[in-house]
Design a protein around this motif. Structure first.
Motif, PDB file in Angstrom:
ATOM      1  N   LYS A  65      41.726 -21.184  30.866  1.00  0.00           N
ATOM      2  CA  LYS A  65      41.280 -20.346  31.997  1.00  0.00           C
ATOM      3  C   LYS A  65      42.420 -20.189  33.021  1.00  0.00           C
ATOM      4  O   LYS A  65      43.265 -21.064  33.146  1.00  0.00           O
ATOM      5  N   ASN A  97      42.458 -20.414  36.223  1.00  0.00           N
ATOM      6  CA  ASN A  97      42.356 -21.140  37.502  1.00  0.00           C
ATOM      7  C   ASN A  97      43.352 -22.288  37.618  1.00  0.00           C
ATOM      8  O   ASN A  97      43.590 -23.016  36.670  1.00  0.00           O
ATOM      9  N   ILE A  98      43.870 -22.438  38.846  1.00  0.00           N
ATOM     10  CA  ILE A  98      44.864 -23.478  39.110  1.00  0.00           C
ATOM     11  C   ILE A  98      44.434 -24.352  40.285  1.00  0.00           C
ATOM     12  O   ILE A  98      43.584 -23.953  41.085  1.00  0.00           O
ATOM     13  N   LEU A  99      45.056 -25.521  40.378  1.00  0.00           N
ATOM     14  CA  LEU A  99      44.839 -26.441  41.504  1.00  0.00           C
ATOM     15  C   LEU A  99      46.195 -26.870  42.028  1.00  0.00           C
ATOM     16  O   LEU A  99      47.179 -26.881  41.290  1.00  0.00           O
ATOM     17  N   GLN A 100      46.221 -27.243  43.308  1.00  0.00           N
ATOM     18  CA  GLN A 100      47.458 -27.773  43.879  1.00  0.00           C
ATOM     19  C   GLN A 100      47.297 -29.263  44.140  1.00  0.00           C
ATOM     20  O   GLN A 100      46.281 -29.686  44.709  1.00  0.00           O
ATOM     21  N   THR A 118      46.850 -26.684  35.868  1.00  0.00           N
ATOM     22  CA  THR A 118      45.715 -25.875  35.400  1.00  0.00           C
ATOM     23  C   THR A 118      44.437 -26.636  35.724  1.00  0.00           C
ATOM     24  O   THR A 118      44.380 -27.855  35.600  1.00  0.00           O
ATOM     25  N   GLU A 119      43.417 -25.899  36.112  1.00  0.00           N
ATOM     26  CA  GLU A 119      42.149 -26.551  36.466  1.00  0.00           C
ATOM     27  C   GLU A 119      41.476 -27.145  35.230  1.00  0.00           C
ATOM     28  O   GLU A 119      40.885 -28.224  35.283  1.00  0.00           O
ATOM     29  N   ASP A 120      41.602 -26.462  34.095  1.00  0.00           N
ATOM     30  CA  ASP A 120      40.907 -26.925  32.883  1.00  0.00           C
ATOM     31  C   ASP A 120      41.733 -27.899  32.052  1.00  0.00           C
ATOM     32  O   ASP A 120      41.307 -28.325  30.980  1.00  0.00           O
ATOM     33  N   ASP A 146      50.220 -29.552  31.386  1.00  0.00           N
ATOM     34  CA  ASP A 146      49.238 -28.796  32.182  1.00  0.00           C
ATOM     35  C   ASP A 146      49.735 -28.497  33.590  1.00  0.00           C
ATOM     36  O   ASP A 146      49.035 -27.832  34.365  1.00  0.00           O
ATOM     37  N   GLU A 147      50.926 -28.969  33.931  1.00  0.00           N
ATOM     38  CA  GLU A 147      51.545 -28.547  35.201  1.00  0.00           C
ATOM     39  C   GLU A 147      52.099 -27.139  34.981  1.00  0.00           C
ATOM     40  O   GLU A 147      52.768 -26.884  33.979  1.00  0.00           O
TER      41      GLU A 147
END
Ligand code: MF3
Ligand code: CO
Length: 256
Positions: free
Chosen positions: A216, A218-221, A230-232, A80-81
């Motif tokens: 989805k 959307n991403i997060l750092q 990945t956010e999900d 998921d990275e």
């Protein structure tokens, strides 16, 4: 500014790109479950230096406030990275992981940039499909990487293809021109409108790099300032080559 490379510059750039291709050849041979991402990084750095190149990501400053210089030769992003995973002695690669690697070699004053997603051992059918679609997205995009088309035609085709396969593209990061600088104009998003953007011309060198998420977009750092996930929690893959625009079909410089 978009730079058009001369014949001589293209020859030099091809050498940098060849180093990247050879580095991936070595990594593909040696990546195994049980290894750490730090060990992969060591292999890549030794390979590059033995070929007379410098690992260009090491010490690279992305120019965002608060983000420290990048510390390694490779970005290694597992499952998921999405991108920019930092190699670590604590990070072990496991059977069934999908491992996205991104690296840049600097040789003769020119950069070569490419990314691959490796499937380690046996992964799920769905993971395999994601990796295949991400690679194909690059090849779909470069069908438009020639004179007569614009950057937006490449971007549009990548996004259209990925979406047709039921996946998402990352919107916050993009491909780019490349040469004496790792990141040059133009930016090359993995989605967009056909017919927009600059016209493609012979002598342009571009890094085209679909980043694809199973779920989805959307991403997060993470707090390390680099790693994008990945956010999900769904899987992500990355595939990239440096290409040269010619009068006819593009030349892919980071494939042997
Ligand atoms: N190689 C990446 C790209 O495809 C850049 C990674 S940022 C770095 O554009 F700091 F690691 F270099
Ligand atoms: Co790139």
């Amino acid at each position: 500014m978009v730079t058009i490379k001369s014949k001589k510059e293209i020859e030099l750039m091809k050498e940098a790109c060849k180093v990247v291709a050879l580095t991936y050849q070595e990594l593909e041979k040696r990546i195994k479950p049980g290894m750490t991402t730090w060990e992969l990084d060591q292999i890549a750095e030794k390979t590059m230096r033995s070929l007379g190149a410098i690992p260009a990501e090491k010490g690279y400053n992305i120019g965002i406030k608060g983000v420290p210089p990048y510390p390694a030769t490779l970005c290694v992003s597992i499952n998921d990275e999405v991108i920019h995973g930092i190699p670590s002695k604590n990070k072990v690669i496991r059977e069934g992981d999908i491992v996205s690697i991104d690296t840049v070699a600097l040789k003769n004053g020119f950069n070569g940039d490419a990314a691959r997603t490796f499937i380690v051992g046996k992964a799920s059918k769905e993971a395999e499909r994601l990796v295949q679609v991400t690679k194909q997205a690059f090849f779909e995009g470069i069908k438009f990487a020639k004179p007569g088309y614009r950057i937006g035609d490449v971007s549009h085709r990548i996004g259209e293809y990925v979406h047709s396969q039921g996946y998402s593209v990352v919107r916050e990061f993009q491909g780019h021109g490349i040469g004496r600088e790792m990141h040059e104009d133009p930016g090359i998003p993995n989605y967009g409108k056909a017919g927009r953007g600059i016209r493609l011309e012979p002598g342009m060198t571009l890094a085209i790099e679909p980043m694809v998420i199973q779920g989805k977009p959307n991403i997060l750092q993470l707090d390390d300032g680099w790693t994008i996930i990945t956010e999900d929690g769904s899987l992500a893959a990355h595939y990239e080559n440096t290409i040269l625009i010619t009068e006819k079909e593009p030349e892919i410089l980071t494939i042997l």
